[in-house]
Structures are given as structure tokens and as C-alpha cells.
Design a protein around this motif. Structure first.
Motif, PDB file in Angstrom:
ATOM      1  N   ALA A 144      52.465  10.636  29.876  1.00 43.34           N
ATOM      2  CA  ALA A 144      53.395  11.741  29.628  1.00 43.34           C
ATOM      3  C   ALA A 144      52.885  13.040  30.239  1.00 43.34           C
ATOM      4  O   ALA A 144      53.671  13.840  30.774  1.00 43.34           O
ATOM      5  CB  ALA A 144      53.601  11.916  28.121  1.00 43.34           C
ATOM      6  N   ALA A 145      51.564  13.270  30.186  1.00 44.94           N
ATOM      7  CA  ALA A 145      50.994  14.502  30.749  1.00 44.94           C
ATOM      8  C   ALA A 145      51.184  14.544  32.267  1.00 44.94           C
ATOM      9  O   ALA A 145      51.547  15.594  32.827  1.00 44.94           O
ATOM     10  CB  ALA A 145      49.509  14.594  30.396  1.00 44.94           C
ATOM     11  N   HIS A 146      50.952  13.422  32.943  1.00 47.59           N
ATOM     12  CA  HIS A 146      51.161  13.386  34.392  1.00 47.59           C
ATOM     13  C   HIS A 146      52.636  13.568  34.727  1.00 47.59           C
ATOM     14  O   HIS A 146      52.973  14.243  35.726  1.00 47.59           O
ATOM     15  CB  HIS A 146      50.656  12.063  34.961  1.00 47.59           C
ATOM     16  CG  HIS A 146      49.168  11.989  35.089  1.00 47.59           C
ATOM     17  ND1 HIS A 146      48.454  12.783  35.950  1.00 47.59           N
ATOM     18  CD2 HIS A 146      48.244  11.205  34.451  1.00 47.59           C
ATOM     19  CE1 HIS A 146      47.161  12.503  35.853  1.00 47.59           C
ATOM     20  NE2 HIS A 146      47.007  11.554  34.946  1.00 47.59           N
ATOM     21  N   ALA A 147      53.517  12.967  33.926  1.00 48.95           N
ATOM     22  CA  ALA A 147      54.954  13.124  34.171  1.00 48.95           C
ATOM     23  C   ALA A 147      55.388  14.576  33.967  1.00 48.95           C
ATOM     24  O   ALA A 147      56.199  15.112  34.742  1.00 48.95           O
ATOM     25  CB  ALA A 147      55.747  12.200  33.258  1.00 48.95           C
ATOM     26  N   THR A 148      54.842  15.239  32.935  1.00 55.79           N
ATOM     27  CA  THR A 148      55.177  16.644  32.682  1.00 55.79           C
ATOM     28  C   THR A 148      54.678  17.538  33.808  1.00 55.79           C
ATOM     29  O   THR A 148      55.389  18.439  34.278  1.00 55.79           O
ATOM     30  CB  THR A 148      54.571  17.098  31.342  1.00 55.79           C
ATOM     31  OG1 THR A 148      55.081  16.278  30.285  1.00 55.79           O
ATOM     32  CG2 THR A 148      54.920  18.543  31.051  1.00 55.79           C
ATOM     33  N   ALA A 149      53.436  17.297  34.240  1.00 56.79           N
ATOM     34  CA  ALA A 149      52.889  18.086  35.350  1.00 56.79           C
ATOM     35  C   ALA A 149      53.691  17.857  36.626  1.00 56.79           C
ATOM     36  O   ALA A 149      53.922  18.789  37.412  1.00 56.79           O
ATOM     37  CB  ALA A 149      51.421  17.724  35.567  1.00 56.79           C
ATOM     38  N   LEU A 150      54.151  16.612  36.832  1.00 56.48           N
ATOM     39  CA  LEU A 150      54.968  16.316  38.006  1.00 56.48           C
ATOM     40  C   LEU A 150      56.317  17.015  37.916  1.00 56.48           C
ATOM     41  O   LEU A 150      56.846  17.514  38.918  1.00 56.48           O
ATOM     42  CB  LEU A 150      55.157  14.798  38.115  1.00 56.48           C
ATOM     43  CG  LEU A 150      55.890  14.260  39.345  1.00 56.48           C
ATOM     44  CD1 LEU A 150      55.144  14.639  40.622  1.00 56.48           C
ATOM     45  CD2 LEU A 150      56.021  12.740  39.247  1.00 56.48           C
TER      46      LEU A 150
END
Length: 347
Positions: A144-150
Motif C-alpha cells: 500500500a505504501a508503494h502504491a500511495t507513493a506511486l
């Protein structure tokens, strides 16, 4: 993690577990996957008891013929012995997986430690959690953190597919994290929740976006896509390991319960034969005889009921997780936004 609207073209096309609609479909899913195995086995035995009483009440069967009931009891004794032998063989197969030489055990331990270290590095924590559910939660948070940063990069404004993909991940990680937060490993809810999360489909889409649009994306977006791909790979690896561990525990528990029920089942079958051992027929009056014999038959079929209840779940889980990674046999050929043919990558 706040859920956003997902796009239909990026919805899950892989594993379908626990998402049935309609009363009949939900009941079928409960019997196959979600229901307590002991309760389902007890329900099958109770159904057998009621079935025999009902057939006797309408005159289809009778308990007065000594020879037929005695032959039935002999067949049940032989069948129960065969079933118990089969269960012992299954248990030996499971135990054979636990036997390993010192070198094999060390290699396996080092492999697990390496994966846990990779998870810790990817998740930016000092050490990965020991509890399986907490480890899966951490990986979901990392995804989820990588998706949010993306999603926070400027590329999502120019690439609609990328924006829809991050929205889809945000919605699915929200649901999975909420369920895992209230479960413990050892309950099937934790395993089914992890299995239902379609990391394989998300991995497929992330790799497609990286390879197709990587040249037009910023370095920050490409880095987040790489981190997302690595996190999804680690999640799939950890999930398969925990699924295998759970199924081993499940089959071991099934072996124990079958042996516990096997002795009473054999004794019940012997009792049915002895009830008709007298010269004058059954030793119990005709009023109570159907209830007693039907109850003993229900006890005799209890090991078979356990076999049916446990094999239904293990077979369903195995069929729905038959592939590892972005190879999705459940996916329709036309599903998804990507189509490729030979030579598409040639300039």
C-alpha cells in the motif's frame, strides 16, 4: 490507507475465495471453505441419522432382517479399517516432509532467514515480525505504501491506467489489512484472506506498466514500481509458505480426529452386529431399534464425514491456488487491459 474507487479493467481476475453472492452460493462457499470442519462433519453424521430414520418411517428400509443388518455391519467394519489405514498413510506422507538431514535443515533455515531479511529491508523495519499474520500485514502495508507513493507522483495525472491501478491496490489492501488485523494464524480466516488477495494479478499489471510505459515515466515512478513488484513477490512467497504450513497442520489435525473417531466407529459397527446376535433376532424392542441402529450408523460414518469435510476444503484451496505468480488459469483470455503479440517490442 484510504480506499478509492477501482476500475473494472484492473479488478481481480484470479483467485475467488469468500466473494460469493446469493444465499445458495454463500452456503456452498461455507461448506467448501469457510465452515468449521468438525461442525460440517457432525452435520453430515446427523444428516445420515435423520435420513435412515426418515427412510424407515416411510417404509423404504427395515431393521428387522437379521442377515442383511449383519452383513451391513461386517461391511462397515471393513470399510472403517480401510479408511483409518488410508488416514495413517496420509499422516505418514505429511511426516515424511518433516524429515531432513542437517544440511537440508540448515539450507531451509537459511532460506527462510533470507526471505525474512528481504522483507525487513523492503518494509524498512529492523526485523520482520515472527507472527505470520503480522508478517502478512506488514507486507500489505508495504504494498500500500508503494502504491500511495506511486499515486503521489505526477505520472498518475498523465497515465490514466497507472492512476486506476493505484486506486485498485489501495482498495484491495484496505480490505485485506482490516481482515488480517482481527485474525490470528491457525484460523482459516487468515489463510483465506491472504489467498484472496490477488497479488499475482497486481504483479502482472505492475510488470506490464514498467515494461510498456517505463520510458515515459519519471525515475521516481519507475523506482516505486520496482519496489511494488518486489513487495508483491515477497508477499506471494510468504503466502505460499504459510499456506503450505497451514495445510500441513490441517491434515495433521484431520488425521488425529479420524483416529479419535475410528475406534468408536469400529465399536459401533461391532455393536450393530451383536444386536442381532441372538437366536430370536434383535435384542432391543422394535420401537427403539430404528433409533439405536441409525445412531450407531451415524457414529460409523463419522470418520468418512471428517474425510469429506477436510478434503473439500483442502481441494478447494489447492484448486484456487494452483499457480504461483502472474500465471492465472482462472483469468478469462479477454480480461484486463493488455494485449500483446509477437514482435511488439521490436523498434
Amino acid at each position: 490507507m484510504g480506499a478509492s474507487g477501482a476500475d473494472d479493467t484492473l479488478e481481480s481476475h484470479g483467485i475467488d475465495m469468500g466473494r460469493r453472492t446469493g444465499p445458495l452460493a454463500q452456503f456452498r462457499e461455507w461448506v467448501l471453505v469457510n465452515g468449521n470442519r468438525s461442525l460440517i462433519a457432525a452435520s453430515i453424521s446427523l444428516l445420515v441419522f435423520v435420513l435412515f430414520l426418515g427412510l424407515h418411517a416411510i417404509g423404504v428400509i427395515s431393521f428387522t432382517n437379521d442377515g442383511s443388518v449383519t452383513r451391513l455391519a461386517s461391511g462397515m467394519i471393513a470399510g472403517t479399517f480401510s479408511l483409518v489405514t488410508l488416514v495413517v498413510s496420509i499422516n505418514q506422507l505429511i511426516l515424511s516432509q518433516e524429515f531432513a538431514s542437517a544440511n537440508d535443515a540448515r539450507d531451509q533455515l537459511e532460506g527462510i532467514i533470507d526471505i525474512r531479511n528481504d522483507i525487513a529491508v523492503q518494509s524498512k523495519v529492523p526485523a520482520s515480525p515472527a507472527a505470520p499474520t503480522k508478517l502478512l500485514e506488514l507486507l500489505i502495508e508495504t504494498i500500500a505504501a508503494h502504491a500511495t507513493a506511486l499515486a503521489d507522483t505526477d505520472d498518475t495525472d498523465r497515465n490514466e491506467l497507472l492512476r486506476k491501478f493505484t486506486n485498485s491496490i489501495d482498495a484491495s489492501t484496505d480490505r485485506t489489512h482490516e481482515t488480517l488485523e482481527h485474525t490470528t494464524f491457525g484460523t482459516f480466516t487468515a489463510v483465506s484472506t491472504a489467498i484472496a488477495y490477488d497479488a499475482a494479478w497486481q504483479l502482472y499489471v505492475a510488470r506490464q506498466l514498467r515494461e510498456r510505459d517505463g520510458a515515459s515515466l519519471s525515475s521516481e515512478a519507475v523506482a516505486e514500481l520496482e519496489g511494488l513488484i518486489n513487495a508483491l513477490k515477497l508477499f506471494i512467497t510468504a503466502r505460499e509458505h504459510f499456506k503450505t504450513t497451514y495445510l500441513q497442520r490441517e491434515l495433521t489435525r484431520f488425521s488425529q480426529l479420524t483416529l479419535y473417531c475410528g475406534v468408536p466407529a469400529i465399536l459401533a459397527a461391532m455393536t450393530i452386529g451383536l444386536l442381532y446376535g441372538g437366536f430370536s433376532g434383535a435384542t432391543i424392542g422394535g420401537t427403539y431399534l430404528p433409533y439405536v441402529v441409525s445412531g450407531l450408523i451415524a457414529v460409523v460414518v463419522s470418520p468418512l464425514a471428517l474425510l469429506a469435510s477436510y478434503i473439500l476444503r483442502t481441494a478447494a484451496v489447492t484448486r484456487r491456488t494452483a499457480s504461483i505468480g502472474p500465471m492465472l488459469p482462472q483469468k478469462e483470455p479477454e480480461a484486463g487491459p493488455f494485449e500483446v503479440s509477437y514482435g511488439d517490442d521490436v523498434d
